[in-house]
Design a protein around this motif. Structure first.
Motif, mmCIF file in Angstrom:
data_model
loop_
_atom_site.group_PDB
_atom_site.id
_atom_site.type_symbol
_atom_site.label_atom_id
_atom_site.label_comp_id
_atom_site.label_asym_id
_atom_site.label_seq_id
_atom_site.Cartn_x
_atom_site.Cartn_y
_atom_site.Cartn_z
ATOM 1 N N SER A 237 7.575 57.386 5.693
ATOM 2 C CA SER A 237 8.643 56.605 5.053
ATOM 3 C C SER A 237 8.286 56.186 3.632
ATOM 4 O O SER A 237 9.104 55.540 2.969
ATOM 5 C CB SER A 237 8.949 55.361 5.895
ATOM 6 O OG SER A 237 7.832 54.492 5.922
ATOM 7 N N VAL A 238 7.097 56.549 3.184
ATOM 8 C CA VAL A 238 6.653 56.169 1.836
ATOM 9 C C VAL A 238 6.726 57.398 0.935
ATOM 10 O O VAL A 238 6.262 58.485 1.331
ATOM 11 C CB VAL A 238 5.214 55.614 1.868
ATOM 12 C CG1 VAL A 238 4.718 55.311 0.464
ATOM 13 C CG2 VAL A 238 5.148 54.372 2.728
ATOM 14 N N PRO A 239 7.284 57.270 -0.287
ATOM 15 C CA PRO A 239 7.322 58.419 -1.202
ATOM 16 C C PRO A 239 5.937 58.752 -1.736
ATOM 17 O O PRO A 239 5.438 58.093 -2.651
ATOM 18 C CB PRO A 239 8.259 57.946 -2.317
ATOM 19 C CG PRO A 239 8.216 56.461 -2.269
ATOM 20 C CD PRO A 239 7.978 56.093 -0.853
ATOM 21 N N LEU A 240 5.317 59.763 -1.159
ATOM 22 C CA LEU A 240 3.984 60.176 -1.549
ATOM 23 C C LEU A 240 3.967 61.661 -1.848
ATOM 24 O O LEU A 240 4.798 62.430 -1.336
ATOM 25 C CB LEU A 240 2.970 59.875 -0.432
ATOM 26 C CG LEU A 240 2.804 58.407 -0.027
ATOM 27 C CD1 LEU A 240 1.941 58.302 1.211
ATOM 28 C CD2 LEU A 240 2.204 57.610 -1.164
ATOM 29 N N ALA A 241 3.017 62.079 -2.662
ATOM 30 C CA ALA A 241 2.841 63.505 -2.932
ATOM 31 C C ALA A 241 2.352 64.200 -1.656
ATOM 32 O O ALA A 241 1.685 63.598 -0.809
ATOM 33 C CB ALA A 241 1.836 63.704 -4.061
ATOM 34 N N ASN A 242 2.705 65.484 -1.493
ATOM 35 C CA ASN A 242 2.315 66.291 -0.322
ATOM 36 C C ASN A 242 2.846 65.691 0.976
ATOM 37 O O ASN A 242 2.193 65.733 2.031
ATOM 38 C CB ASN A 242 0.788 66.430 -0.223
ATOM 39 C CG ASN A 242 0.192 67.120 -1.438
ATOM 40 O OD1 ASN A 242 0.797 68.028 -2.006
ATOM 41 N ND2 ASN A 242 -0.989 66.674 -1.850
#
Length: 849
Positions: A237-242
């Protein structure tokens, strides 16, 4: 092969077998070689190596002594601290190295790389629970200074490897590790590009616990499965890379738990709707920030460009409305720009408005003042933040005392600090019952006294000092209940700034507000005859009359009129005299300009004769010029001498009048030609020479800085000239136009002064006058002719055409110039040029028969 020098500088970051290289210290000598049979064959090589090592040690020892001497003289030199630690680390001086790091951290925050290096060094030489606890404290101090995902990862790996309770998965150890992981996720879990590393370590730790649970303990296994699933859901739910890789790992793990999912694709089939929606939203947020992340991660950007990209990114996050993400981005920017005062001011202002967690805000202010101790506004906000969070008097006092040790650019910043401290004490004494028994008014009086001792001399005759003393007198009367002390405060101010009209008016206003009419009247009697700037002297007289009309008796009013009337008449006469003195000066200047214009006009008229044709000049010339007799010569000479004397005297008198005008321009002296100079405008009024020099430090080549100040108030006008050694540096400086400087957009342009008038033309009249005086004393006729010529030439100085030779000024060619031999013109009327007697004239008019 030369043996490797085993010092702290060669300690590897990670060892596969868990062993570390031990530095060469007293309790751990250098390891001996395993193969003793090779000693004899390498004896000669060892001798040469030992010689080179001894030379290196001697060189390092000399360098160490030099650095120690520099630090003793300049303890605030950051680069010297860094170099000193580097040399100590290479030499393996463990104890001195610890002291050096502690000494540096007392003055400066250490970078994440320096904290990681310190923790690894201590880990490599530490044994036992107490030593490992010390390493944990180092990590704790490091993660509190700056946001660093690699430092958090090192910390998490360290506790898992060296903490026995965590290694053995004891309940206390598991609880400790989970708390630490949650702190790491809160601090760095939202980091778009690197936050996934924290989440992965967290999952790996929980998976290791899951593997250790007994297969028969189904309830505990199910509980651990739910814990791991929750971590996956939170990460997705968190906008993270990969994030796509995280989705595949989640699907693979769910398949292991018995779910039927396609682990080869990134589709969301089979995943619960809540998780799918959260993942889609996070993916959209990540894509929206991808370009911004790319900009702040570029290596080819300059610092200023990268800073601007951070500002753009911050505005975007603030518009999104997620305080957690905004705070994390501020922390990332602070890590890259730790000494940017504007960034710290923006960050703390944002926290004051949005975040109400007192401990977090106080921690940020503590770091801000440590990174930028020269910014007084940060210290002021820090004191207010401590008061909001209801900090103890001891803590607030410690911060205030620490702020006074800093070097600020203006005395107004010190004044704001003192006033903020006094404001806080007043509020806590009057409105906070908790500290009523701890604080009293004597502490406020002591703070006022310290402020007065420190600022009175530097802020003499300023509004800031008046504000300080007015506040002091007010509190003496309202809180201290001591009217005598209040009046003593005003009397003290009048001794320092008695020439300030506002000081007297404020003193009188206090007495009137307290209905002390007689005391106010006595102050008027003391100050009505004093001289104040501008119209202040008249204003105080009229104020006294108004005061007596409103508060006094008829006798009091008549007495004030009797005193004030002659004073006003005296002031009126003084103003008239000042105006009268200015009139002759302007009239003289006008007369001089008229004379000069007339001379230039005559000179230009004389030049016309040289531009005309010879025939026309002969036509315009007088046909029968008379001979100049000796009497006429003397008259012409005397007239020339008088004119020349007046011009010479006028030139000499004009020069002192012009000089003060030139010298009155602040910051401009005769030594500056403005050939390689930048003109700066829209400068922050608090900017100093060091601020400007620091602003152009990346350009270099600054030779001098001149800040323009108001000649009456002495305050900065927001303008400056910066001289550079060459055009190359000047061009680089002009390229910084419109950049932010101390909160304002700076305007930079190349200085292009008007061409100055050649000084030789101004000295010509004086030189000619001296020449005329010397030749005049000789008494020869040639000197008289030369004086006429000099007078004529001096009248026409500055024109484009210069006449040379003897006195030929405006003389037609058919007239014999003075000083030349008589040449009879070969014309029919040549006889008329010969002087005639009276008889000859009579014969000319007698009609011949």
């Amino acid at each position: 092969m030369e043996p490797k020098e085993e010092t702290l500088a060669t300690i590897p970051e990670e060892e596969e077998d868990g062993d570390t290289v031990i530095p060469d210290v007293e309790n751990n000598p250098k390891p001996t070689t395993k193969d003793n049979s090779s000693d004899s064959s390498d004896a000669s090589d060892s001798d040469s190596d030992s010689d080179s090592e001894s030379e290196d040690e001697a060189k390092q020892s000399m360098e160490l002594q030099t650095l120690q001497y520099q630090l003793s003289n300049e303890p605030s030199n950051y680069d010297t601290h860094v170099q000193y630690i580097k040399v100590l680390r290479k030499m393996g001086e463990i104890e001195k190295l610890r002291q050096a790091r502690e000494a540096m951290n007392e003055i400066f925050p250490l970078t994440p790389a320096m904290w990681r290096e310190w923790a690894r060094d201590e880990t490599s030489i530490s044994t036992g629970p107490e030593a490992l606890l010390g390493v944990e404290k180092i990590y704790e101090r490091g993660v509190s200074d700056y946001l660093s995902v690699p430092l958090w990862c090192d910390y998490l790996k360290f506790v898992q490897e060296y903490d026995p309770s965590i290694c053995e998965f004891l309940p206390d150890g598991i609880s400790k590790a989970r708390n630490l992981f949650e702190r790491a996720v809160t601090a760095a879990g939202l980091h778009v590009s690197e936050g996934s590393k924290i989440w992965e370590l967290y999952r790996e730790f929980e998976l290791a616990i899951f593997c250790r649970i007994d297969e028969t303990n189904l309830k505990e296994k199910e509980k651990q499965v739910q814990r791991i699933r929750s971590i996956f859901h939170r990460q997705l739910s968190v906008p993270l890379a990969n994030s796509s890789a995280t989705l595949l790992a989640y699907k693979s793990w769910e398949v292991e738990q018995g779910a039927v999912l396609d682990v080869e694709s990134s589709n969301l089939d089979g995943i619960s709707s809540n998780v799918a929606l959260a993942y889609q939203k996070a993916l959209e947020m990540c894509n929206a920030r991808a370009h911004l992340e790319e900009q702040i991660s570029r290596q080819d950007l300059s610092d200023s460009e990268k800073f601007q990209q951070y500002m753009i990114y911050l505005k975007y996050e603030q518009s999104s409305g997620d305080p957690g993400r905004v705070q994390l981005l501020y922390e990332r920017a602070i890590t890259d720009f730790p000494v940017s005062s504007d960034l710290w001011l923006d960050y703390t202002q944002y926290l004051d408005k949005t975040l109400k967690v007192g401990n977090v805000v106080r921690d940020v202010y503590s770091r801000a003042t440590k990174n930028c101790p020269w910014v007084g506004e940060l210290w002021v906000r820090s004191l207010l933040s401590l008061e909001r969070s209801r900090a103890s008097e001891e803590e607030i006092s410690t911060v205030f005392e620490k702020s006074l040790l800093c070097a600020f650019s203006t005395f107004e910043e010190y004044l704001d600090l003192f006033l903020t401290r006094i404001d806080g004490l007043r509020r806590r004494i009057l409105f906070s019952g908790e500290v009523e028994g701890v604080l009293d008014y004597s502490l406020i009086r002591e703070t006022f006294q310290r402020a007065s001792d420190y600022l009175s001399e530097q802020m003499k005759n300023t509004d800031g000092l008046l504000r300080l003393y007015a506040y002091w007198a007010h509190l003496e009367q309202s809180m201290g209940k001591d009217m005598v002390s209040a009046r003593g405060v005003w009397e003290r101010l009048l001794k320092i700034s008695g020439a300030m009209l506002e000081a007297w008016q404020s003193y009188i206003s206090m007495e009137i507000e307290l209905d002390h009419i007689n005391e106010a009247r006595s102050i008027y009697k003391r100050c009505y005859s004093k001289r104040f700037t501008g119209t202040g002297s008249e204003d105080i007289c009229h104020a006294w009359l108004r005061f007596e009309r409103e508060y006094g008796t008829l006798e009091d009013f008549d007495h004030s009129v009797q005193k004030v009337t002659p004073r006003l008449e005296e002031l009126r006469l003084f103003r008239s005299q000042q105006e009268f003195k200015s009139l002759p000066e302007s009239a003289d200047q006008k007369e001089h300009s008229v004379k000069k214009t007339g001379r230039e006009k005559r000179k230009s008229d004389s030049n016309i004769s040289y531009e005309q044709s010879p025939a026309k000049r002969q036509k315009n010339a007088p046909q029968k010029p008379k001979k100049v007799h000796d009497k006429e010569k003397r008259q012409v000479q005397n007239l020339a001498e008088e004119n020349e004397g007046r011009e010479t005297k006028q030139t000499v008198e004009e020069q002192p009048k012009e000089q003060p005008i030139k010298d009155a321009v602040p910051g401009r002296t005769k030594g500056f030609t403005d050939e390689c100079t930048a003109f700066l405008s829209n400068i922050n009024l608090k900017a100093t020479y060091e601020d400007l020099r620091r602003f152009f430090s990346d350009v270099g080549g600054v030779s001098s800085i001149r800040i323009l100040h108001d000649k009456f108030t002495g305050k900065s006008r927001g303008l400056a000239y910066v001289d550079f050694i060459d055009d190359e540096h000047l061009a680089a400086a002009v390229a910084k136009n419109k950049q932010m400087f101390l909160g304002k957009k700076l305007s930079i342009a190349r200085s292009n002064p008007k061409q100055r008038k050649d000084s030789s033309g101004e000295r010509a009249p004086t030189e000619h006058a001296q020449s005329h005086q010397q030749t005049g004393n000789a008494g020869t006729s040639a000197s008289k002719e030369s004086s006429i010529e000099t007078s004529k030439q001096s009248r026409g100085r500055g024109d484009s055409v210069q006449l040379k030779g003897k006195n030929t000024f405006a003389v037609p060619r058919n007239v014999r110039p003075l000083g030349f031999p008589a040449i009879k013109p070969k014309t029919e009327e040549g006889e008329d040029l010969k002087p005639k007697s009276n008889d000859e004239f009579r014969k000319m008019f007698i009609k011949k028969d």
